[in-house]
Design an enzyme around this catalytic site. Structure first.
Site, PDB file in Angstrom:
ATOM      1  N   LYS A 151       0.867  -1.177   0.000  1.00 46.92           N
ATOM      2  CA  LYS A 151       0.000   0.000   0.000  1.00 46.92           C
ATOM      3  C   LYS A 151       0.898   1.219   0.000  1.00 46.92           C
ATOM      4  O   LYS A 151       1.633   1.448   0.949  1.00 46.92           O
ATOM      5  CB  LYS A 151      -0.913   0.003   1.230  1.00 46.92           C
ATOM      6  CG  LYS A 151      -1.895   1.155   1.262  1.00 46.92           C
ATOM      7  CD  LYS A 151      -2.787   1.057   2.491  1.00 46.92           C
ATOM      8  CE  LYS A 151      -3.789   2.207   2.537  1.00 46.92           C
ATOM      9  NZ  LYS A 151      -4.643   2.133   3.744  1.00 46.92           N
ATOM     10  N   ARG A 216     -12.016  -8.100  12.730  1.00 45.12           N
ATOM     11  CA  ARG A 216     -10.644  -7.592  12.830  1.00 45.12           C
ATOM     12  C   ARG A 216     -10.250  -7.405  14.299  1.00 45.12           C
ATOM     13  O   ARG A 216      -9.110  -7.646  14.680  1.00 45.12           O
ATOM     14  CB  ARG A 216     -10.528  -6.278  12.060  1.00 45.12           C
ATOM     15  CG  ARG A 216      -9.093  -5.898  11.672  1.00 45.12           C
ATOM     16  CD  ARG A 216      -9.119  -4.820  10.609  1.00 45.12           C
ATOM     17  NE  ARG A 216      -7.782  -4.552  10.092  1.00 45.12           N
ATOM     18  CZ  ARG A 216      -7.131  -3.413  10.247  1.00 45.12           C
ATOM     19  NH1 ARG A 216      -7.693  -2.430  10.929  1.00 45.12           N
ATOM     20  NH2 ARG A 216      -5.938  -3.247   9.730  1.00 45.12           N
ATOM     21  N   TYR A 248      -6.183  -2.125  23.585  1.00 44.99           N
ATOM     22  CA  TYR A 248      -6.202  -3.592  23.663  1.00 44.99           C
ATOM     23  C   TYR A 248      -5.112  -4.117  24.604  1.00 44.99           C
ATOM     24  O   TYR A 248      -5.103  -5.295  24.962  1.00 44.99           O
ATOM     25  CB  TYR A 248      -5.998  -4.210  22.273  1.00 44.99           C
ATOM     26  CG  TYR A 248      -7.096  -3.876  21.297  1.00 44.99           C
ATOM     27  CD1 TYR A 248      -8.245  -4.635  21.205  1.00 44.99           C
ATOM     28  CD2 TYR A 248      -6.981  -2.769  20.451  1.00 44.99           C
ATOM     29  CE1 TYR A 248      -9.246  -4.338  20.292  1.00 44.99           C
ATOM     30  CE2 TYR A 248      -7.994  -2.445  19.547  1.00 44.99           C
ATOM     31  CZ  TYR A 248      -9.106  -3.235  19.483  1.00 44.99           C
ATOM     32  OH  TYR A 248     -10.106  -2.922  18.588  1.00 44.99           O
TER      33      TYR A 248
END
Length: 253
Positions: A151, A216, A248
């Site tokens: 990308k 995800r 997280y």
């Protein structure tokens, strides 16, 4: 020229930027270097962050992004001992901390369908539907068991888990003349097609409340549970900043 100024120039040179973006990065980072007097420390970082409080949100967001990328670069290059990160004044979404790891073994056991493999590409590799749509046959290396994702100026090499390898090997002969992994006469399918296929599969296996984003998150939670470091996970996901991953990590790794 002090070390920080040289590092700033090296950082900008390492990025594939348009001329306007290059000027913007240079302006923001030179301003940062002046305000911290060429020294990176918690107190200098805090003072710089306080200086951003009164500026427009769009400008503040731009400066935060540029400086955080530069600070990460310094850390990864071993030029500073700790990763110093500017914090956004906006509240970071924390619901992810409370997410539970779901038992999704039914995904593997379900009949083969495009939706199944889209779901597993998200769950096993953390890909987005847009990334999956761009996967070409040439990006797959079944011999070395990896997939190559590119990308702009960023390239990620991810190992393929066995469940995906088995499917790709089984169907490889059927895809010899195709360009994309999910191919529509040499072109990728639309974004809506991917979401329709995924939603149909999730409904079939009894998880209609899940979405691509929630799948995800399941990938992220599994990686955290395995002990994957924040920076390694950031690279696996192709993120430029660890900001969205920090919720997280309750205790850090």
């Amino acid at each position: 020229m002090n070390q920080l100024t040289q590092s700033l120039k090296d950082f900008i040179a390492s990025k594939d930027l348009s001329e306007n973006s290059r000027k913007s990065y240079s302006y923001d980072l030179q301003q940062f270097a002046r305000q911290v007097d060429g020294q990176i420390s918690p107190s200098k970082i805090k003072l710089y962050q306080q200086s951003l409080v009164e500026i427009k949100p769009s400008a503040r967001k731009r400066k935060l992004s540029a400086v955080n990328q530069f600070l990460l670069y310094l850390y990864e290059e071993g030029q500073v001992d700790s990763y110093h990160r500017l914090k956004s004044h906006e509240k970071v979404r924390i619901e992810a901390k409370q997410q539970e790891i779901l038992n999704l073994t039914s995904f593997v056991q379900a009949d083969s369908s495009p939706g199944k493999w889209i779901a597993l590409l998200i769950l096993e590799l953390g890909l987005t539907p847009s990334e999956i749509a761009r996967i070409k046959q040439a990006d797959l290396d079944l011999e070395f068991q990896v997939i190559r994702l590119q990308k702009s100026d960023q390239v990620r090499i991810l190992p393929l888990p066995e469940v995906l390898l088995a499917w790709l090997r089984q169907t490889s002969s059927d895809r010899l003349k195709e360009t994309y992994l999910f191919d529509k006469k040499g072109q990728p399918y639309s974004r809506q097609w991917f979401f329709n296929q995924l939603n149909s599969f999730l409904k079939q296996v009894g998880f209609s409340d899940l979405t691509a984003q929630k799948l995800r998150e399941q990938y992220i939670l599994r990686e955290v549970q395995k002990g994957t470091s924040l920076f390694d996970l950031m690279k696996k996901l192709g993120l430029k900043s660890p900001l969205t991953l920090e919720p997280y990590y309750k205790n850090g790794y």
